[in-house]
Scaffold this motif. Structure first.
Motif, short mmCIF file in Angstrom:
data_model
loop_
_atom_site.label_atom_id
_atom_site.label_comp_id
_atom_site.label_asym_id
_atom_site.label_seq_id
_atom_site.Cartn_x
_atom_site.Cartn_y
_atom_site.Cartn_z
N LEU A 96 0.78 -1.13 0.04
CA LEU A 96 -0.15 -0.14 0.06
C LEU A 96 0.82 1.38 0.00
CD1 LEU A 96 -2.82 1.52 0.28
CD2 LEU A 96 -2.63 0.90 2.30
N LYS A 97 1.91 1.17 0.58
CA LYS A 97 2.77 2.34 1.19
C LYS A 97 3.16 2.87 -0.63
CE LYS A 97 2.50 3.54 5.14
NZ LYS A 97 1.75 4.53 5.41
N GLU A 98 3.72 1.71 -1.36
CA GLU A 98 4.39 2.01 -2.73
C GLU A 98 3.23 2.60 -3.57
OE1 GLU A 98 5.95 -1.68 -3.72
OE2 GLU A 98 7.91 -1.49 -2.76
N ILE A 99 2.08 2.00 -3.41
CA ILE A 99 0.73 2.54 -4.31
C ILE A 99 0.46 3.93 -3.86
CG2 ILE A 99 -1.56 2.01 -4.68
CD1 ILE A 99 -1.03 -0.98 -4.22
N GLU A 100 0.66 4.33 -2.61
CA GLU A 100 0.26 5.72 -2.11
C GLU A 100 1.36 6.51 -2.48
OE1 GLU A 100 -0.06 5.22 1.97
OE2 GLU A 100 -1.94 4.61 2.15
N ALA A 101 2.39 6.25 -2.78
CA ALA A 101 3.52 7.10 -3.08
C ALA A 101 3.62 7.17 -4.76
CB ALA A 101 4.98 6.35 -2.82
N ALA A 102 3.12 6.21 -5.45
CA ALA A 102 2.87 6.44 -6.80
C ALA A 102 1.43 7.40 -7.09
CB ALA A 102 2.80 4.92 -7.49
N ILE A 103 0.40 7.21 -6.48
CA ILE A 103 -0.37 8.12 -6.48
C ILE A 103 -0.09 9.50 -6.49
CG2 ILE A 103 -2.62 8.77 -5.67
CD1 ILE A 103 -3.18 5.66 -5.42
N LEU A 104 0.63 9.73 -5.31
CA LEU A 104 1.17 10.96 -4.96
C LEU A 104 1.84 11.60 -6.18
CD1 LEU A 104 1.66 10.82 -1.06
CD2 LEU A 104 -0.13 12.19 -2.26
N SER A 105 2.73 11.08 -6.60
CA SER A 105 3.46 11.46 -7.76
C SER A 105 2.87 11.70 -9.04
CB SER A 105 4.75 10.56 -7.83
OG SER A 105 4.56 9.26 -8.55
N LEU A 106 1.61 11.40 -9.38
CA LEU A 106 0.91 11.57 -10.57
C LEU A 106 0.84 13.02 -10.85
CD1 LEU A 106 -1.91 8.74 -10.33
CD2 LEU A 106 0.12 8.80 -11.71
N PRO A 107 0.97 13.25 -12.07
CA PRO A 107 0.60 14.67 -12.72
C PRO A 107 -1.21 14.75 -12.28
CG PRO A 107 1.27 13.30 -14.53
CD PRO A 107 1.45 12.59 -13.31
N SER A 108 -1.48 15.99 -12.34
CA SER A 108 -2.87 16.06 -11.84
C SER A 108 -3.82 15.58 -12.92
CB SER A 108 -3.26 17.77 -11.99
OG SER A 108 -2.48 18.32 -11.07
N GLU A 130 -3.41 12.82 -14.63
CA GLU A 130 -3.58 11.30 -14.60
C GLU A 130 -4.37 11.09 -13.20
OE1 GLU A 130 -2.35 8.90 -16.44
OE2 GLU A 130 -2.42 10.58 -17.90
N PHE A 131 -4.08 12.17 -12.27
CA PHE A 131 -4.65 11.62 -10.93
C PHE A 131 -6.26 11.77 -11.03
CE2 PHE A 131 -6.64 13.28 -7.16
CZ PHE A 131 -6.38 12.29 -6.01
N GLU A 132 -6.70 12.73 -11.93
CA GLU A 132 -8.17 12.85 -11.98
C GLU A 132 -8.74 11.76 -12.84
OE1 GLU A 132 -11.84 14.63 -12.24
OE2 GLU A 132 -10.18 15.07 -11.11
N LYS A 133 -7.85 11.03 -13.90
CA LYS A 133 -8.10 9.67 -14.39
C LYS A 133 -8.33 8.65 -13.42
CE LYS A 133 -6.42 10.89 -18.89
NZ LYS A 133 -5.03 10.69 -19.97
N LEU A 134 -7.39 8.58 -12.64
CA LEU A 134 -7.35 7.56 -11.65
C LEU A 134 -8.50 7.75 -10.56
CD1 LEU A 134 -5.93 5.11 -10.31
CD2 LEU A 134 -4.71 6.72 -8.80
N ARG A 135 -8.80 8.93 -10.30
CA ARG A 135 -9.76 9.32 -9.35
C ARG A 135 -11.08 8.74 -9.88
NH1 ARG A 135 -13.79 12.98 -7.83
NH2 ARG A 135 -13.23 14.10 -9.84
N LEU A 136 -11.68 9.18 -11.17
CA LEU A 136 -12.83 8.74 -11.67
C LEU A 136 -12.78 7.35 -11.86
CD1 LEU A 136 -12.91 11.78 -14.39
CD2 LEU A 136 -14.36 11.48 -12.30
N TRP A 137 -11.85 6.59 -12.33
CA TRP A 137 -11.60 5.32 -12.47
C TRP A 137 -12.27 4.52 -11.21
CZ3 TRP A 137 -8.49 1.64 -9.92
CH2 TRP A 137 -8.85 0.28 -10.59
N PHE A 138 -11.62 5.26 -10.24
CA PHE A 138 -11.85 4.50 -8.87
C PHE A 138 -13.08 4.73 -8.29
CE2 PHE A 138 -11.32 4.10 -4.17
CZ PHE A 138 -10.50 2.96 -4.12
N LEU A 139 -13.77 5.89 -8.30
CA LEU A 139 -14.99 6.06 -8.06
C LEU A 139 -16.01 5.21 -8.79
CD1 LEU A 139 -15.14 10.13 -8.13
CD2 LEU A 139 -15.64 8.41 -6.08
N ASP A 140 -15.89 5.11 -10.19
CA ASP A 140 -16.56 3.82 -10.96
C ASP A 140 -16.56 2.63 -10.50
OD1 ASP A 140 -17.33 5.94 -12.68
OD2 ASP A 140 -16.13 5.54 -14.25
N LEU A 141 -15.18 2.10 -10.08
CA LEU A 141 -14.97 0.86 -9.47
C LEU A 141 -15.71 0.79 -8.17
CD1 LEU A 141 -13.45 -1.91 -9.51
CD2 LEU A 141 -11.74 -0.77 -8.33
N ASP A 142 -15.51 1.79 -7.38
CA ASP A 142 -16.28 1.83 -6.07
C ASP A 142 -17.86 1.62 -6.03
OD1 ASP A 142 -16.44 1.95 -3.09
OD2 ASP A 142 -16.90 3.97 -3.26
#
Length: 66
Positions: A4-16, A18-30
């Motif tokens: 989890l820590k590695e995943i968190e670090a990777a997420i924090l390093s995403l450009p805005s 890419e983060f937005e795409k990940l956030r929307l994907w995660f919401l859809d998955l949820d």
């Protein structure tokens, strides 16, 4: 990424963007997982008591228009 820590670090390093795409994907998955859980709970009868309660309230006239 194995923890989890590695995943968190990777997420924090995403450009805005890419983060937005990940956030929307995660919401859809949820939402998708939540829908599947509700469907399974209905199939398993776990919500039957709530449905019967609502029907009884309606039939007793304890409803109002919204």
């Amino acid at each position: 990424m194995s923890n989890l820590k590695e995943i968190e670090a990777a997420i924090l390093s995403l450009p805005s963007s890419e983060f937005e795409k990940l956030r929307l994907w995660f919401l859809d998955l949820d939402y998708e997982r939540w829908d599947k859980q509700i469907e399974q709970d209905i199939e398993d009868g776990k919500l039957e008591v709530f449905a019967q309660e609502a029907i009884a309230e309606f039939e007793a006239g304890h409803c109002r228009e919204m």
